[in-house]
Design an enzyme around this catalytic site. Sequence first.
Site, PDB file in Angstrom:
ATOM      1  CD  GLU A  41      -0.584 -11.096  -1.511  1.00  0.00           C
ATOM      2  OE1 GLU A  41      -0.253  -9.146  -1.285  1.00  0.00           O
ATOM      3  OE2 GLU A  41       0.188 -12.188  -1.455  1.00  0.00           O
ATOM      4  NE  ARG A  45      -0.612  -1.668  -0.256  1.00  0.00           N
ATOM      5  CZ  ARG A  45       0.441  -2.535  -0.851  1.00  0.00           C
ATOM      6  NH1 ARG A  45       0.337  -3.514  -0.088  1.00  0.00           N
ATOM      7  NH2 ARG A  45       0.816  -2.699  -2.107  1.00  0.00           N
ATOM      8  CB  THR A  69      -3.716  -5.311   1.104  1.00  0.00           C
ATOM      9  OG1 THR A  69      -2.636  -5.261   0.914  1.00  0.00           O
ATOM     10  CG2 THR A  69      -4.391  -4.555   3.220  1.00  0.00           C
ATOM     11  CE  LYS A 129       3.208 -12.025   1.369  1.00  0.00           C
ATOM     12  NZ  LYS A 129       1.686 -11.187   1.111  1.00  0.00           N
TER      13      LYS A 129
END
Length: 320
Positions: A41, A45, A69, A129
Amino acid sequence: MNEVLAKVQQIGVIPVIAIEDAAKAVPLARALTAGGIPAAEVTFRTAAGEEAIRQIAQNCPEVLVGAGTVLNEEQCDRAIAAGARFIVSPGYNEALVAHCQARGIPVLPGCVNASDMTRAVNAGLEVVKFVPAEQSGGLSFLKALAPVFPKLSFMPTGGVSAKNLMDYLGYDRIVACGGTWMVKKDLIEAEQWDEITRVCREAVKTMLGFSLHHVGINCADEAEADRTVRTLCALFGFTYQMGNSSIVAMPAVECTKQPYLGTHGHIAIGVNSVDRAVYHLGLQGATFDEATRKTDAKGRTKAIYLQGEFGGFAIHLVQK
Protein backbone atom coordinates in the site's frame (compact mmCIF):
# COMPACT_ATOMS: atom_id res chain seq x y z
CA MET A 1 -15.61 -11.26 -1.54
CA ASN A 2 -14.06 -9.13 -4.27
CA GLU A 3 -11.09 -10.84 -5.96
CA VAL A 4 -8.59 -8.18 -4.89
CA LEU A 5 -9.82 -8.18 -1.30
CA ALA A 6 -9.70 -11.98 -1.27
CA LYS A 7 -6.03 -11.79 -2.25
CA VAL A 8 -5.41 -9.21 0.49
CA GLN A 9 -6.88 -11.73 2.93
CA GLN A 10 -4.68 -14.53 1.61
CA ILE A 11 -1.52 -12.45 1.89
CA GLY A 12 -2.50 -11.40 5.42
CA VAL A 13 0.05 -8.61 5.96
CA ILE A 14 0.11 -5.51 3.76
CA PRO A 15 3.18 -3.25 4.01
CA VAL A 16 2.25 0.43 4.19
CA ILE A 17 4.94 2.42 2.40
CA ALA A 18 5.79 6.11 2.42
CA ILE A 19 8.53 6.37 -0.20
CA GLU A 20 10.51 9.50 -1.01
CA ASP A 21 12.33 8.24 -4.12
CA ALA A 22 10.37 6.41 -6.81
CA ALA A 23 13.62 4.88 -8.11
CA LYS A 24 13.64 2.69 -5.01
CA ALA A 25 10.11 1.36 -5.60
CA VAL A 26 10.98 -1.63 -7.79
CA PRO A 27 13.85 -3.02 -5.68
CA LEU A 28 11.65 -2.50 -2.62
CA ALA A 29 8.78 -4.41 -4.21
CA ARG A 30 11.15 -7.22 -5.14
CA ALA A 31 12.46 -7.35 -1.57
CA LEU A 32 8.91 -7.65 -0.26
CA THR A 33 8.15 -10.44 -2.73
CA ALA A 34 11.33 -12.30 -1.81
CA GLY A 35 10.16 -12.13 1.81
CA GLY A 36 6.81 -13.72 0.95
CA ILE A 37 4.70 -10.55 0.90
CA PRO A 38 3.89 -9.62 -2.72
CA ALA A 39 1.83 -6.57 -1.78
CA ALA A 40 2.22 -2.88 -1.02
CA GLU A 41 0.00 0.00 0.00
CA VAL A 42 1.93 3.01 -1.31
CA THR A 43 0.75 6.20 0.31
CA PHE A 44 0.05 9.46 -1.48
CA ARG A 45 1.63 11.30 1.46
CA THR A 46 4.84 11.80 -0.54
CA ALA A 47 5.45 13.36 -3.92
CA ALA A 48 6.95 10.07 -5.12
CA GLY A 49 3.91 7.95 -4.25
CA GLU A 50 2.15 8.09 -7.60
CA GLU A 51 5.27 7.30 -9.63
CA ALA A 52 6.24 4.54 -7.19
CA ILE A 53 2.87 2.87 -7.81
CA ARG A 54 3.43 3.18 -11.56
CA GLN A 55 6.90 1.65 -11.37
CA ILE A 56 5.72 -1.30 -9.26
CA ALA A 57 2.67 -1.94 -11.46
CA GLN A 58 4.74 -1.89 -14.64
CA ASN A 59 7.77 -3.84 -13.45
CA CYS A 60 6.40 -6.14 -10.74
CA PRO A 61 2.98 -7.37 -11.96
CA GLU A 62 3.01 -10.12 -9.33
CA VAL A 63 2.79 -7.49 -6.59
CA LEU A 64 -0.67 -6.41 -5.46
CA VAL A 65 -0.17 -2.66 -5.27
CA GLY A 66 -2.67 -0.19 -3.87
CA ALA A 67 -2.74 3.51 -3.08
CA GLY A 68 -3.01 4.74 0.49
CA THR A 69 -3.88 8.10 2.06
CA VAL A 70 -6.09 8.95 -0.93
CA LEU A 71 -8.09 12.04 0.02
CA ASN A 72 -10.17 12.89 -3.03
CA GLU A 73 -11.43 11.77 -6.43
CA GLU A 74 -8.60 13.46 -8.34
CA GLN A 75 -5.97 11.52 -6.39
CA CYS A 76 -8.01 8.37 -6.85
CA ASP A 77 -8.03 8.74 -10.63
CA ARG A 78 -4.29 9.36 -10.69
CA ALA A 79 -3.69 6.29 -8.54
CA ILE A 80 -5.83 4.08 -10.77
CA ALA A 81 -4.10 5.41 -13.88
CA ALA A 82 -0.75 4.59 -12.27
CA GLY A 83 -1.83 0.99 -11.71
CA ALA A 84 -3.28 0.89 -8.19
CA ARG A 85 -5.61 -2.07 -7.69
CA PHE A 86 -7.21 -0.85 -4.48
CA ILE A 87 -7.71 2.50 -2.78
CA VAL A 88 -7.29 3.28 0.91
CA SER A 89 -8.40 6.55 2.52
CA PRO A 90 -7.67 7.72 6.07
CA GLY A 91 -11.30 8.60 6.76
CA TYR A 92 -14.79 8.04 5.38
CA ASN A 93 -15.41 10.25 2.34
CA GLU A 94 -18.78 9.40 0.79
CA ALA A 95 -17.95 11.02 -2.55
CA LEU A 96 -14.66 9.12 -2.79
CA VAL A 97 -16.32 5.81 -1.89
CA ALA A 98 -19.01 6.35 -4.54
CA HIS A 99 -16.39 7.32 -7.11
CA CYS A 100 -14.39 4.15 -6.47
CA GLN A 101 -17.51 2.01 -6.70
CA ALA A 102 -18.44 3.65 -9.99
CA ARG A 103 -14.97 2.87 -11.32
CA GLY A 104 -15.12 -0.72 -10.08
CA ILE A 105 -12.10 -0.54 -7.77
CA PRO A 106 -12.12 -1.75 -4.15
CA VAL A 107 -11.96 1.04 -1.59
CA LEU A 108 -11.12 0.72 2.10
CA PRO A 109 -12.07 3.93 3.89
CA GLY A 110 -10.79 4.56 7.40
CA CYS A 111 -13.52 3.83 9.97
CA VAL A 112 -12.98 4.08 13.72
CA ASN A 113 -16.53 4.70 15.00
CA ALA A 114 -20.07 3.40 14.61
CA SER A 115 -21.15 6.30 12.41
CA ASP A 116 -18.50 5.65 9.76
CA MET A 117 -19.07 1.91 9.91
CA THR A 118 -22.80 2.48 9.41
CA ARG A 119 -22.04 4.53 6.30
CA ALA A 120 -19.75 1.77 5.04
CA VAL A 121 -22.38 -0.93 5.52
CA ASN A 122 -25.07 1.18 3.84
CA ALA A 123 -22.72 1.74 0.90
CA GLY A 124 -22.33 -2.02 0.53
CA LEU A 125 -18.65 -2.19 1.50
CA GLU A 126 -17.17 -5.50 2.64
CA VAL A 127 -13.93 -4.32 4.23
CA VAL A 128 -12.83 -1.06 5.84
CA LYS A 129 -9.57 0.24 7.28
CA PHE A 130 -9.40 0.53 11.07
CA VAL A 131 -6.82 3.26 11.50
CA PRO A 132 -5.02 4.24 13.64
CA ALA A 133 -5.82 0.90 15.25
CA GLU A 134 -3.96 0.95 18.56
CA GLN A 135 -4.58 4.63 19.17
CA SER A 136 -8.31 4.12 18.53
CA GLY A 137 -8.79 1.45 21.17
CA GLY A 138 -7.13 -1.52 19.54
CA LEU A 139 -8.51 -5.01 19.31
CA SER A 140 -10.68 -4.77 22.42
CA PHE A 141 -12.52 -1.76 20.98
CA LEU A 142 -12.94 -3.47 17.62
CA LYS A 143 -14.31 -6.64 19.23
CA ALA A 144 -16.82 -4.54 21.16
CA LEU A 145 -18.07 -2.72 18.05
CA ALA A 146 -17.73 -5.28 15.24
CA PRO A 147 -20.67 -7.50 16.30
CA VAL A 148 -23.01 -4.59 15.54
CA PHE A 149 -21.90 -4.85 11.90
CA PRO A 150 -21.82 -8.61 11.19
CA LYS A 151 -21.15 -8.27 7.46
CA LEU A 152 -18.23 -5.88 7.80
CA SER A 153 -14.58 -6.93 8.03
CA PHE A 154 -11.53 -4.89 8.93
CA MET A 155 -7.90 -4.20 8.05
CA PRO A 156 -6.22 -2.62 11.12
CA THR A 157 -3.24 -0.34 10.59
CA GLY A 158 -1.41 1.87 13.05
CA GLY A 159 0.46 0.40 15.96
CA VAL A 160 0.34 -3.10 14.50
CA SER A 161 3.70 -4.83 14.85
CA ALA A 162 5.28 -8.27 14.94
CA LYS A 163 4.42 -8.41 18.65
CA ASN A 164 0.64 -7.97 18.31
CA LEU A 165 0.12 -9.16 14.74
CA MET A 166 -1.44 -12.47 15.76
CA ASP A 167 -3.64 -10.82 18.38
CA TYR A 168 -5.35 -9.04 15.50
CA LEU A 169 -5.23 -11.83 12.91
CA GLY A 170 -6.57 -14.27 15.49
CA TYR A 171 -9.90 -12.42 15.34
CA ASP A 172 -11.96 -13.80 12.46
CA ARG A 173 -13.29 -10.37 11.45
CA ILE A 174 -9.80 -9.25 10.45
CA VAL A 175 -8.96 -9.87 6.78
CA ALA A 176 -5.38 -8.58 7.00
CA CYS A 177 -3.18 -6.14 8.89
CA GLY A 178 -1.39 -3.15 7.46
CA GLY A 179 2.02 -2.40 8.87
CA THR A 180 5.10 -0.26 8.52
CA TRP A 181 7.56 -2.22 10.66
CA MET A 182 8.89 -4.24 7.73
CA VAL A 183 9.36 -1.14 5.53
CA LYS A 184 10.82 1.42 7.89
CA LYS A 185 11.96 4.66 6.29
CA ASP A 186 15.61 4.24 7.25
CA LEU A 187 15.73 0.75 5.70
CA ILE A 188 14.31 2.06 2.43
CA GLU A 189 16.60 5.08 2.31
CA ALA A 190 19.66 2.90 3.01
CA GLU A 191 18.47 0.37 0.40
CA GLN A 192 18.73 -2.46 2.90
CA TRP A 193 16.70 -4.81 0.75
CA ASP A 194 18.02 -7.99 2.36
CA GLU A 195 16.96 -6.75 5.78
CA ILE A 196 13.49 -5.87 4.51
CA THR A 197 13.23 -9.37 3.04
CA ARG A 198 14.31 -10.89 6.36
CA VAL A 199 11.74 -8.89 8.34
CA CYS A 200 9.02 -9.86 5.87
CA ARG A 201 9.91 -13.55 6.22
CA GLU A 202 9.70 -13.22 10.00
CA ALA A 203 6.27 -11.58 9.67
CA VAL A 204 5.01 -14.43 7.47
CA LYS A 205 6.47 -17.00 9.86
CA THR A 206 4.73 -15.34 12.81
CA MET A 207 1.46 -15.09 10.91
CA LEU A 208 1.39 -18.75 9.84
CA GLY A 209 2.74 -20.18 13.11
CA PHE A 210 3.72 -23.61 11.79
CA SER A 211 4.13 -26.29 14.46
CA LEU A 212 4.00 -30.09 14.67
CA HIS A 213 0.40 -31.09 15.40
CA HIS A 214 0.66 -34.89 15.37
CA VAL A 215 2.13 -37.87 13.55
CA GLY A 216 -0.12 -40.36 11.78
CA ILE A 217 0.68 -44.05 11.43
CA ASN A 218 -0.93 -46.19 8.74
CA CYS A 219 -2.24 -49.38 10.34
CA ALA A 220 -3.56 -52.41 8.50
CA ASP A 221 -6.85 -52.51 10.42
CA GLU A 222 -8.65 -51.29 13.54
CA ALA A 223 -7.15 -54.02 15.72
CA GLU A 224 -3.59 -52.94 14.90
CA ALA A 225 -4.50 -49.29 15.42
CA ASP A 226 -6.02 -50.13 18.82
CA ARG A 227 -2.96 -52.10 19.96
CA THR A 228 -0.57 -49.37 18.85
CA VAL A 229 -2.47 -46.56 20.54
CA ARG A 230 -2.91 -48.51 23.79
CA THR A 231 0.80 -49.22 23.88
CA LEU A 232 1.67 -45.54 23.34
CA CYS A 233 -0.82 -44.45 26.00
CA ALA A 234 0.63 -46.92 28.49
CA LEU A 235 4.21 -45.87 27.79
CA PHE A 236 3.84 -42.11 27.66
CA GLY A 237 0.61 -41.28 29.46
CA PHE A 238 -1.22 -40.18 26.33
CA THR A 239 -5.03 -40.20 26.30
CA TYR A 240 -6.87 -42.85 24.28
CA GLN A 241 -9.51 -41.43 21.92
CA MET A 242 -11.61 -43.41 19.45
CA GLY A 243 -12.51 -41.75 16.14
CA ASN A 244 -14.46 -42.71 13.04
CA SER A 245 -11.49 -43.55 10.82
CA SER A 246 -8.65 -43.56 13.33
CA ILE A 247 -7.69 -43.96 16.97
CA VAL A 248 -5.60 -41.26 18.59
CA ALA A 249 -3.05 -41.28 21.39
CA MET A 250 -3.84 -37.70 22.35
CA PRO A 251 -2.25 -35.36 21.54
CA ALA A 252 0.68 -36.83 19.65
CA VAL A 253 -0.09 -39.88 17.46
CA GLU A 254 -2.99 -40.85 15.22
CA CYS A 255 -3.31 -44.46 14.04
CA THR A 256 -5.54 -45.02 11.03
CA LYS A 257 -7.89 -48.01 10.97
CA GLN A 258 -6.78 -48.73 7.41
CA PRO A 259 -3.91 -47.42 5.25
CA TYR A 260 -4.39 -43.88 3.95
CA LEU A 261 -2.10 -41.35 2.27
CA GLY A 262 1.64 -41.78 2.67
CA THR A 263 3.60 -45.01 2.56
CA HIS A 264 4.10 -44.97 6.31
CA GLY A 265 1.48 -42.42 7.33
CA HIS A 266 1.27 -38.67 7.61
CA ILE A 267 2.67 -35.68 9.45
CA ALA A 268 0.14 -33.05 10.50
CA ILE A 269 1.38 -29.46 10.69
CA GLY A 270 -0.72 -27.05 12.71
CA VAL A 271 -1.13 -23.54 11.35
CA ASN A 272 -2.96 -20.37 12.37
CA SER A 273 -4.79 -20.16 9.02
CA VAL A 274 -4.80 -23.05 6.58
CA ASP A 275 -6.01 -20.86 3.73
CA ARG A 276 -3.19 -18.35 4.20
CA ALA A 277 -0.69 -21.21 4.52
CA VAL A 278 -1.91 -22.71 1.24
CA TYR A 279 -1.37 -19.35 -0.47
CA HIS A 280 2.08 -18.71 0.98
CA LEU A 281 3.34 -22.27 0.46
CA GLY A 282 2.02 -22.01 -3.07
CA LEU A 283 4.37 -19.08 -3.63
CA GLN A 284 7.18 -21.52 -2.85
CA GLY A 285 5.92 -24.05 -5.39
CA ALA A 286 3.94 -26.35 -3.10
CA THR A 287 0.82 -27.96 -4.55
CA PHE A 288 -2.17 -29.43 -2.75
CA ASP A 289 -4.56 -32.36 -3.14
CA GLU A 290 -7.91 -30.62 -3.48
CA ALA A 291 -9.76 -33.90 -2.93
CA THR A 292 -8.56 -33.84 0.69
CA ARG A 293 -9.68 -30.28 1.50
CA LYS A 294 -12.03 -30.04 4.47
CA THR A 295 -13.89 -26.84 5.28
CA ASP A 296 -15.91 -25.44 8.16
CA ALA A 297 -19.41 -23.96 8.08
CA LYS A 298 -18.01 -20.60 6.89
CA GLY A 299 -16.11 -22.17 4.00
CA ARG A 300 -12.69 -21.80 5.61
CA THR A 301 -10.25 -24.67 5.12
CA LYS A 302 -9.74 -26.84 8.21
CA ALA A 303 -7.32 -29.34 6.69
CA ILE A 304 -5.68 -30.23 3.39
CA TYR A 305 -2.87 -32.51 2.20
CA LEU A 306 0.12 -31.44 0.16
CA GLN A 307 0.78 -33.38 -3.02
CA GLY A 308 3.44 -36.07 -2.79
CA GLU A 309 5.38 -37.72 0.02
CA PHE A 310 8.22 -36.60 2.26
CA GLY A 311 10.39 -39.45 3.50
CA GLY A 312 7.51 -41.86 3.02
CA PHE A 313 5.01 -39.59 4.82
CA ALA A 314 2.21 -37.47 3.46
CA ILE A 315 1.92 -34.00 5.00
CA HIS A 316 -1.27 -32.19 5.75
CA LEU A 317 -2.04 -28.82 7.24
CA VAL A 318 -4.57 -28.57 10.05
CA GLN A 319 -6.18 -25.55 11.63
CA LYS A 320 -4.95 -24.89 15.15
